[in-house]
Write an enzyme that holds these catalytic residues in place. Sequence first.
Site, PDB file in Angstrom:
ATOM      1  N   SER A   1      -4.785  -7.275 -41.357  1.00 19.20           N
ATOM      2  CA  SER A   1      -4.532  -6.088 -40.529  1.00 19.20           C
ATOM      3  C   SER A   1      -4.929  -4.828 -41.279  1.00 19.20           C
ATOM      4  CB  SER A   1      -3.043  -5.998 -40.180  1.00 19.20           C
ATOM      5  OG  SER A   1      -2.761  -4.764 -39.563  1.00 19.20           O
TER       6      SER A   1
ATOM      7  N   TYR B   1       5.677  -5.809 -42.771  1.00 20.46           N
ATOM      8  CA  TYR B   1       4.456  -6.361 -42.152  1.00 20.46           C
ATOM      9  C   TYR B   1       3.216  -5.979 -42.952  1.00 20.46           C
ATOM     10  CZ  TYR B   1       0.810  -6.791 -38.496  1.00 20.46           C
ATOM     11  OH  TYR B   1      -0.332  -7.093 -37.784  1.00 20.46           O
TER      12      TYR B   1
END
Length: 255
Positions: free
Chosen positions: A147, A161
């Site tokens: 990501s 995350y």
Amino acid sequence: MQNYMDLTGKAALVTGASSGIGAATAIALARLGARVALGYFHNEEGVERVCREIASAGGAAVPIRADVRKAEEARSLVQRAAEAAGPIGILVNNAGSLVQRISIRDVTEENWDEVMDLNLKSAVICSQAAVPGMVERKEGAIINVASIAGRNGGGPGAGPYSTAKAGLIAFTKSLAKELAPHGVRVNAVSPGVIDTPFHEVFSTPEMMANFVKGIPLGRVGKPVELATVIAFLASDAASYIVGETIEVNGGQLML
Ligand code: NAI
């Protein structure tokens, strides 16, 4: 000219294949000729839709349920995928989630472990399970879905995350070094803001509008725009790409 993207005869496992980037990837790999095992967790309706789409285009797909946060289930997913689709030559570690937006001050040990287990440990365990066969056959491609958050810390409340995704980028390089001498390539893609159920859950329309302001291309990405890059990395067209993380973000972040 040889079609370097042809995946005929290969077996692939895509985790989190019932929606979003995973679903688009499974469909793309199947269209290129691979037999595809579709890992899914809760979304049975979604995975059946993906299976139908692949079958109606003449492809082969099989759904397999597993909670990849649990090591035993992740290992068994890889084993069952190989039994159903054939020896796994392409592994796409795509399952992942923000789980919740949370301030680092409020993170509990439980929150932290859940995000790490889903976004990082799952990729490690699935890779461990798939690698012995790939090494034995001296052939394989592993693609991790990281990501932009793993590069820049992400949007609001993405502490655990973004840390997990940064870990996934480092894991990609480490595993790539270990496996390249055995003929197995490991790479990653790093999505920016992609229009999937992820943002339906975690981002308000205002947040999405703000994200778009920072994207030179002036729009969010589509799942298929990740799927094509993942398929490229899985194919012989990327035969000399090792340990790379490709940014797919419309120019939002240029490294
Ligand atoms: P999505 O929510 O459609 O896909 C996530 C998939 O992971 C779903 O199929 C879900 O069922 C699966 N999953 C969740 N928990 C699971 C579990 N415990 N066991 C097995 N599977 C589980 O969202 P999207 O966007 O397609 O996400 C795919 C990947 O892309 C994720 O790793 C996400 O972190 C990453 N990503 C997405 C971005 C975006 O803007 N949509 C941006 C950056 C990364």
